[in-house]
Design an enzyme around this catalytic site. Structure first.
Site, PDB file in Angstrom:
ATOM      1  N   LYS A  35       0.820  -1.210   0.000  1.00  0.00           N
ATOM      2  CA  LYS A  35       0.000   0.000   0.000  1.00  0.00           C
ATOM      3  C   LYS A  35       0.854   1.260   0.000  1.00  0.00           C
ATOM      4  O   LYS A  35       0.553   2.229   0.680  1.00  0.00           O
ATOM      5  CB  LYS A  35      -0.911   0.011   1.230  1.00  0.00           C
ATOM      6  N   CYS A  36       1.912   1.251  -0.771  1.00  0.00           N
ATOM      7  CA  CYS A  36       2.884   2.335  -0.793  1.00  0.00           C
ATOM      8  C   CYS A  36       2.811   3.049  -2.141  1.00  0.00           C
ATOM      9  O   CYS A  36       2.433   2.452  -3.153  1.00  0.00           O
ATOM     10  CB  CYS A  36       4.280   1.736  -0.585  1.00  0.00           C
ATOM     11  N   GLY A  37       3.197   4.296  -2.174  1.00  0.00           N
ATOM     12  CA  GLY A  37       3.268   5.021  -3.438  1.00  0.00           C
ATOM     13  C   GLY A  37       4.264   4.395  -4.411  1.00  0.00           C
ATOM     14  O   GLY A  37       4.169   4.594  -5.614  1.00  0.00           O
TER      15      GLY A  37
END
Length: 161
Positions: A35-37
């Site tokens: 769930k990271c950029g």
């Protein structure tokens, strides 16, 4: 003398990843999060795997929840996410801590070998070892796996046994 081949990792889908099985092959290790950029870097890691695996490169992802609590809960959730969204087929370790006193032995060794500046400060730090199992390059989160810096470093370790 310790090399990357002296470590094992718990595998995402059970069992273990014994890095000794890859002796003589360059390895690219990266700490990952779902769930990271930077999560779209899975696509670039998969592309590197496709491009260079026949020449010996091993790519291994190590999911971690150390930065911003951005990793999914269970191994099955992580595996499903990686396969479904990015077609990940390279080896994946189980979720593991990669920084601080709780970090797994492999990341404590990388810290010692690569130095303070190479410590992961976020998800998707990448560490490349040569065919003798020693780190030769590291890349921060902002360096995509498809960048010329990464692919040139990979080509150097593949072509220089």
């Amino acid at each position: 003398m310790t090399t990357i081949y002296d470590f094992t990792l718990p595998a995402l889908e059970g069992g273990e990843i014994n890095l000794a099985e890859y002796r003589g092959r360059p390895i690219l290790i990266t700490n990952t999060a779902s769930k990271c950029g930077f999560t779209p870097q899975y696509e670039g890691l998969q592309a590197l795997w496709y491009q260079f695996r026949s020449m010996g490169l091993i790519v291994i992802g190590i999911p971690s929840n150390d930065f911003g609590q951005q990793e999914l809960g269970s191994s099955s959730e992580i595996a499903a996410f990686c396969h479904r969204n990015y077609g990940v087929s390279f080896p994946m370790a189980a979720r593991s801590p990669v920084r601080g006193a709780q970090s797994i032995p492999l990341f404590r060794w990388l810290d010692k070998e690569c130095g303070f500046l190479a410590r992961p400060r976020w998800n998707f730090y990448k560490y490349l070892t040569n065919r003798t199992g020693k780190p030769v390059a590291w890349f921060s989160s902002i360096t995509p796996p498809t960048s010329a810096r990464v692919s040139n470093a990979v080509e150097r370790v593949i072509l220089n046994p």
